[in-house]
Design an enzyme around this catalytic site. Structure first.
Site, PDB file in Angstrom:
ATOM      1  N   CYS A   1      45.699  34.934  36.689  1.00 28.99           N
ATOM      2  CA  CYS A   1      45.613  33.470  36.754  1.00 28.99           C
ATOM      3  C   CYS A   1      47.010  32.883  36.938  1.00 28.99           C
ATOM      4  CB  CYS A   1      44.976  32.907  35.489  1.00 28.99           C
ATOM      5  SG  CYS A   1      43.178  33.027  35.477  1.00 28.99           S
TER       6      CYS A   1
ATOM      7  N   ASP B   1      50.411  45.252  44.802  1.00 32.24           N
ATOM      8  CA  ASP B   1      50.314  45.766  43.431  1.00 32.24           C
ATOM      9  C   ASP B   1      51.706  46.118  42.918  1.00 32.24           C
ATOM     10  OD1 ASP B   1      47.760  47.169  41.699  1.00 32.24           O
ATOM     11  OD2 ASP B   1      49.794  47.807  41.190  1.00 32.24           O
TER      12      ASP B   1
ATOM     13  N   HIS C   1      39.197  32.258  37.510  1.00 31.93           N
ATOM     14  CA  HIS C   1      39.134  33.375  36.572  1.00 31.93           C
ATOM     15  C   HIS C   1      37.688  33.862  36.421  1.00 31.93           C
ATOM     16  CE1 HIS C   1      40.424  35.969  33.280  1.00 31.93           C
ATOM     17  NE2 HIS C   1      39.273  35.653  32.715  1.00 31.93           N
TER      18      HIS C   1
ATOM     19  N   ASN D   1      37.468  48.261  40.053  1.00 35.24           N
ATOM     20  CA  ASN D   1      37.228  48.832  38.733  1.00 35.24           C
ATOM     21  C   ASN D   1      36.577  47.750  37.885  1.00 35.24           C
ATOM     22  OD1 ASN D   1      38.485  51.336  39.301  1.00 35.24           O
ATOM     23  ND2 ASN D   1      40.501  50.412  38.988  1.00 35.24           N
TER      24      ASN D   1
ATOM     25  N   GLY E   1      37.976  51.988  34.099  1.00 35.25           N
ATOM     26  CA  GLY E   1      39.415  51.878  33.858  1.00 35.25           C
ATOM     27  C   GLY E   1      39.995  50.520  34.213  1.00 35.25           C
TER      28      GLY E   1
ATOM     29  N   HIS F   1      40.564  40.248  35.187  1.00 35.97           N
ATOM     30  CA  HIS F   1      40.377  39.181  36.181  1.00 35.97           C
ATOM     31  C   HIS F   1      39.985  39.937  37.446  1.00 35.97           C
ATOM     32  CE1 HIS F   1      41.978  35.231  38.156  1.00 35.97           C
ATOM     33  NE2 HIS F   1      41.434  35.967  39.129  1.00 35.97           N
TER      34      HIS F   1
ATOM     35  N   HIS G   1      39.332  41.814  40.676  1.00 36.81           N
ATOM     36  CA  HIS G   1      40.244  42.077  41.790  1.00 36.81           C
ATOM     37  C   HIS G   1      39.753  43.261  42.599  1.00 36.81           C
ATOM     38  CE1 HIS G   1      41.667  44.204  38.182  1.00 36.81           C
ATOM     39  NE2 HIS G   1      42.053  45.189  38.987  1.00 36.81           N
TER      40      HIS G   1
ATOM     41  N   HIS H   1      41.086  46.287  44.912  1.00 35.58           N
ATOM     42  CA  HIS H   1      42.247  47.058  45.355  1.00 35.58           C
ATOM     43  C   HIS H   1      42.032  47.426  46.819  1.00 35.58           C
ATOM     44  CE1 HIS H   1      43.777  48.273  41.227  1.00 35.58           C
ATOM     45  NE2 HIS H   1      42.524  48.007  40.917  1.00 35.58           N
TER      46      HIS H   1
END
Ligand code: 5GP
Ligand code: ZN
Length: 113
Positions: A6, A29, A45, A86, A92, A97, A99, A101
């Site tokens: 956020c 990242d 969020h 994830n 894991g 929040h 996301h 990858h």
């Protein structure tokens, strides 16, 4: 609100976005697991996949639709990439929040670990 993503989304923590619109942001990242490792987040969020609902239809669509252009921008659209979400403890998830990858720039194994 102590959520790190956020803070990135609202500019409290400065980052160089790979992509940004009113609802979605993408940035590199902090600890890349591949030569290209981008995180794509909704600015709102949303904790995890479990909290995603029909209310988020437009945001969810924009999140997915941003990905091909991010891949082009990172020059991995042709070679390919892996998307990972994830969701929850067993997967894991560390940052609560939502996301996606985007990992690219090397070969990935299947099945994943
Ligand atoms: P998760 O395990 O929740 O799916 O992934 C969280 C990801 O967020 C990890 O890959 C981690 O390196 C990344 N991350 C955690 N904190 C930060 C941060 O402050 N900035 C950026 N750019 N990435 C972060
Ligand atoms: Zn958040």
């Amino acid at each position: 609100m102590s959520c790190i993503f956020c803070k990135i989304a609202n500019g409290e923590i400065k980052t160089s976005p790979v992509y940004e619109d009113d609802d979605v942001m993408a940035f590199d990242d902090l600890k890349p697991q591949a030569p290209v490792h981008v995180l794509v987040i909704p600015k709102e969020h949303i904790e995890s996949m479990g909290q995603l609902s029909a209310r988020h239809k437009e945001i969810a669509a924009k999140l997915m639709l941003a990905i091909p252009s991010i891949a082009e921008k990172k020059k991995v659209g042709q070679a390919g990439y892996r998307l990972v979400v994830n969701s929850g403890k067993d997967a894991g998830q560390e940052v609560m929040h939502l996301h996606v990858h985007m990992l690219a720039g090397r070969k990935f194994q299947w099945p994943p670990g």
